[in-house]
Motif scaffolding. Structure first.
Motif, PDB file in Angstrom:
ATOM      1  N   MET A   4      -4.777   4.167  12.419  1.00 58.58           N
ATOM      2  CA  MET A   4      -5.692   3.039  12.530  1.00 58.58           C
ATOM      3  C   MET A   4      -5.379   2.042  11.418  1.00 58.58           C
ATOM      4  N   TYR A   5      -4.933   0.866  11.795  1.00 56.14           N
ATOM      5  CA  TYR A   5      -4.550  -0.127  10.810  1.00 56.14           C
ATOM      6  C   TYR A   5      -5.731  -1.027  10.465  1.00 56.14           C
ATOM      7  N   HIS A   6      -5.740  -1.518   9.229  1.00 55.98           N
ATOM      8  CA  HIS A   6      -6.739  -2.466   8.756  1.00 55.98           C
ATOM      9  C   HIS A   6      -6.126  -3.858   8.712  1.00 55.98           C
ATOM     10  N   LEU A   7      -6.946  -4.829   8.403  1.00 60.76           N
ATOM     11  CA  LEU A   7      -6.447  -6.191   8.262  1.00 60.76           C
ATOM     12  C   LEU A   7      -5.470  -6.257   7.096  1.00 60.76           C
ATOM     13  N   PRO A   8      -4.473  -7.151   7.181  1.00 58.54           N
ATOM     14  CA  PRO A   8      -3.513  -7.263   6.077  1.00 58.54           C
ATOM     15  C   PRO A   8      -4.181  -7.482   4.729  1.00 58.54           C
ATOM     16  N   GLU A   9      -5.249  -8.276   4.708  1.00 57.11           N
ATOM     17  CA  GLU A   9      -5.927  -8.573   3.450  1.00 57.11           C
ATOM     18  C   GLU A   9      -6.469  -7.307   2.793  1.00 57.11           C
ATOM     19  N   THR A  10      -6.839  -6.325   3.603  1.00 53.85           N
ATOM     20  CA  THR A  10      -7.363  -5.074   3.056  1.00 53.85           C
ATOM     21  C   THR A  10      -6.297  -4.345   2.254  1.00 53.85           C
ATOM     22  N   TYR A  11      -5.101  -4.267   2.822  1.00 57.46           N
ATOM     23  CA  TYR A  11      -3.998  -3.602   2.107  1.00 57.46           C
ATOM     24  C   TYR A  11      -3.617  -4.382   0.853  1.00 57.46           C
ATOM     25  N   LEU A  12      -3.495  -5.687   0.990  1.00 62.32           N
ATOM     26  CA  LEU A  12      -3.068  -6.499  -0.139  1.00 62.32           C
ATOM     27  C   LEU A  12      -4.076  -6.450  -1.280  1.00 62.32           C
ATOM     28  N   SER A  13      -5.365  -6.461  -0.947  1.00 61.93           N
ATOM     29  CA  SER A  13      -6.402  -6.380  -1.983  1.00 61.93           C
ATOM     30  C   SER A  13      -6.351  -5.027  -2.693  1.00 61.93           C
ATOM     31  N   LYS A  14      -6.174  -3.974  -1.922  1.00 63.01           N
ATOM     32  CA  LYS A  14      -6.099  -2.625  -2.504  1.00 63.01           C
ATOM     33  C   LYS A  14      -4.883  -2.513  -3.426  1.00 63.01           C
ATOM     34  N   TRP A  15      -3.736  -2.975  -2.965  1.00 64.94           N
ATOM     35  CA  TRP A  15      -2.520  -2.878  -3.781  1.00 64.94           C
ATOM     36  C   TRP A  15      -2.619  -3.751  -5.024  1.00 64.94           C
ATOM     37  N   ALA A  16      -3.232  -4.915  -4.901  1.00 67.34           N
ATOM     38  CA  ALA A  16      -3.392  -5.790  -6.057  1.00 67.34           C
ATOM     39  C   ALA A  16      -4.281  -5.124  -7.107  1.00 67.34           C
ATOM     40  N   ALA A  17      -5.358  -4.493  -6.656  1.00 65.33           N
ATOM     41  CA  ALA A  17      -6.259  -3.797  -7.581  1.00 65.33           C
ATOM     42  C   ALA A  17      -5.549  -2.649  -8.292  1.00 65.33           C
ATOM     43  N   GLU A  18      -4.596  -2.050  -7.635  1.00 72.63           N
ATOM     44  CA  GLU A  18      -3.826  -0.946  -8.217  1.00 72.63           C
ATOM     45  C   GLU A  18      -2.586  -1.439  -8.969  1.00 72.63           C
ATOM     46  N   ASN A  19      -2.455  -2.772  -9.096  1.00 74.72           N
ATOM     47  CA  ASN A  19      -1.321  -3.400  -9.780  1.00 74.72           C
ATOM     48  C   ASN A  19       0.016  -3.046  -9.128  1.00 74.72           C
ATOM     49  N   GLU A  20       0.017  -2.840  -7.827  1.00 71.71           N
ATOM     50  CA  GLU A  20       1.239  -2.480  -7.109  1.00 71.71           C
ATOM     51  C   GLU A  20       2.013  -3.700  -6.614  1.00 71.71           C
ATOM     52  N   LEU A  21       1.466  -4.899  -6.810  1.00 71.54           N
ATOM     53  CA  LEU A  21       2.120  -6.102  -6.318  1.00 71.54           C
ATOM     54  C   LEU A  21       2.707  -6.946  -7.443  1.00 71.54           C
ATOM     55  N   SER A  22       2.862  -6.362  -8.607  1.00 74.45           N
ATOM     56  CA  SER A  22       3.485  -7.079  -9.711  1.00 74.45           C
ATOM     57  C   SER A  22       4.999  -6.984  -9.583  1.00 74.45           C
ATOM     58  N   ALA A  23       5.691  -7.910 -10.233  1.00 77.53           N
ATOM     59  CA  ALA A  23       7.155  -7.876 -10.211  1.00 77.53           C
ATOM     60  C   ALA A  23       7.680  -6.566 -10.781  1.00 77.53           C
ATOM     61  N   THR A  24       7.011  -6.057 -11.818  1.00 74.25           N
ATOM     62  CA  THR A  24       7.437  -4.801 -12.438  1.00 74.25           C
ATOM     63  C   THR A  24       7.397  -3.654 -11.449  1.00 74.25           C
ATOM     64  N   ARG A  25       6.378  -3.605 -10.620  1.00 79.88           N
ATOM     65  CA  ARG A  25       6.260  -2.507  -9.658  1.00 79.88           C
ATOM     66  C   ARG A  25       7.273  -2.659  -8.521  1.00 79.88           C
ATOM     67  N   PHE A  26       7.568  -3.896  -8.127  1.00 78.02           N
ATOM     68  CA  PHE A  26       8.612  -4.081  -7.110  1.00 78.02           C
ATOM     69  C   PHE A  26       9.967  -3.616  -7.654  1.00 78.02           C
ATOM     70  N   VAL A  27      10.235  -3.904  -8.928  1.00 72.37           N
ATOM     71  CA  VAL A  27      11.479  -3.439  -9.539  1.00 72.37           C
ATOM     72  C   VAL A  27      11.508  -1.915  -9.576  1.00 72.37           C
ATOM     73  N   ALA A  28      10.378  -1.294  -9.911  1.00 72.24           N
ATOM     74  CA  ALA A  28      10.325   0.172  -9.978  1.00 72.24           C
ATOM     75  C   ALA A  28      10.610   0.790  -8.614  1.00 72.24           C
ATOM     76  N   ARG A  29      10.085   0.182  -7.544  1.00 74.32           N
ATOM     77  CA  ARG A  29      10.345   0.732  -6.208  1.00 74.32           C
ATOM     78  C   ARG A  29      11.797   0.470  -5.787  1.00 74.32           C
ATOM     79  N   LEU A  30      12.366  -0.657  -6.244  1.00 77.30           N
ATOM     80  CA  LEU A  30      13.782  -0.907  -5.983  1.00 77.30           C
ATOM     81  C   LEU A  30      14.640   0.116  -6.726  1.00 77.30           C
ATOM     82  N   ASP A  31      14.254   0.453  -7.960  1.00 78.55           N
ATOM     83  CA  ASP A  31      14.942   1.507  -8.712  1.00 78.55           C
ATOM     84  C   ASP A  31      14.922   2.819  -7.937  1.00 78.55           C
ATOM     85  N   GLU A  32      13.749   3.176  -7.446  1.00 77.04           N
ATOM     86  CA  GLU A  32      13.608   4.433  -6.706  1.00 77.04           C
ATOM     87  C   GLU A  32      14.461   4.417  -5.435  1.00 77.04           C
TER      88      GLU A  32
END
Length: 361
Positions: A4-32
């Protein structure tokens, strides 16, 4: 029962609150992603670590140590002057790609001896530069969620890393022409399959009123590096504003594509090195008598009498399959019969893979 999918804004808000949308976290996932794709183990880091020194607490290569690393693959005396010319060019490309697109560039005018390439950055750069590895990880598959990245996109990133940056737009620059060319390149992937673009949403252009190709690279990479990227309803369109914010807040602005120029001397040094990799002379062996002629033929096809070219020229010649540089073959495939002749780009992919082959301590 399906997901069951939610609205895009729901995911983006959750990830932003968890600091998962920072450049540093994108680099970390690229590293992985890079570590997983190359299946990095301690044994695969042994050779690299012999040439690394600590830089801000992380193993890193200088230009001089990178040259020594390359020389370790080709110790024959005949190879040394070729590698000495090519090492700064390849090093600059890898440094550029190691910070792309979520980290600010290193100062472009600093002296070469002050530049550095971290070990983790080298992993990222190899993933991006290697056609087959990039296609399998950050290439995108089209549809609403991502934009399909083509061979032209891959050639462009190599070009950007090899090129120098101009202070202003070149003479005759016309934004409308560059946008039209970008739109054509976006659909070129499908031209080899049929005369029609069967999935136009997959062939989105990456130069428009939002930004040029370098801006859209940020969006493309974000699409592939979202947290739990498969199980969400976030589309590429949902990330355009976020990409703008990250670029502004993190200082990720890069000069537009029309201001990149590849210099003849740099390309000649790279081609010469890749021909050397192809020949791989042993101790005491000499290079073929037509070695210089082959180098000059490739360089001439790209440059003619010019000392510098823009991406449109580089892409047209490279994508044409008319030279040894890029025959259009899939990167890394050397098992296609006795008559198979790999391109020089495949030699680049091969040497990049060799950097991380298992080595006994």
């Amino acid at each position: 029962m399906g997901i069951m999918y939610h609205l895009p804004e729901t995911y983006l808000s959750k990830w932003a609150a968890e600091n998962e949308l920072s450049a540093t976290r994108f680099v970390a996932r690229l590293d992985e992603t890079a570590r997983d794709n190359m299946q990095i183990t301690p044994a695969k880091l042994v050779r690299i670590d012999k040439y690394c020194a600590a830089h801000n607490g992380e193993p890193a290569l200088s230009e001089a140590s990178f040259e020594s690393l390359l020389t370790s693959f080709f110790p024959a005396p005949i190879a040394l002057p070729i590698l000495k010319k090519a090492a700064p060019v390849l090093f600059r490309m890898l440094v550029y790609l190691s910070r792309y697109p979520f980290m600010p560039e290193q100062a472009t005018r600093q002296k070469d001896e002050n530049a550095y390439l971290t070990r983790s950055g080298l992993l990222r750069a190899v993933l991006i530069a290697h056609e087959d590895r990039a296609r399998r990880t950050i290439g995108g598959y089209g549809g609403n969620h991502t934009r399909t990245r083509t061979a032209g996109d891959h050639r462009r990133l190599l070009f950007q890393g090899l090129a120098v940056q101009l202070e202003s737009d070149p003479p005759g620059y016309d934004e409308n022409v560059w946008r039209a060319d970008a739109a054509e390149r976006a659909r070129r992937f499908y031209d080899s399959i049929s005369d029609e673009v069967s999935c136009p949403d997959n062939a989105l252009t990456n130069r428009d009123e939002m930004g040029d190709e370098l801006f859209h690279d940020v969006v493309d990479f974000m699409c592939q590096l979202l947290p739990n990227w498969q199980d969400n309803s976030v589309t590429r369109e949902n990330l355009l504003g976020l990409a703008k914010s990250i670029i502004q807040e993190e200082g990720l602005y890069r000069v537009p594509l029309q201001r990149y120029e590849l210099r003849r001397a740099d390309f000649e040094a790279l081609v010469e090195m890749l021909l050397l990799v192809y020949e791989s002379p042993e101790e005491g062996e000499t290079l073929p008598t037509n070695f210089t002629e082959r180098r000059d033929k490739v360089v001439e096809a790209f440059f003619g009498q010019r000392e510098g070219i823009d991406f449109k020229v580089f892409d047209e010649v490279s994508g044409s399959g008319r030279t040894e540089f890029d025959t259009g073959s899939a990167g890394g495939n050397f098992a296609e019969g006795d008559d198979y002749k790999p391109s020089l780009l495949e030699m680049l992919y091969w040497i990049l893979d060799q950097l991380f082959t298992e080595t006994a301590k």
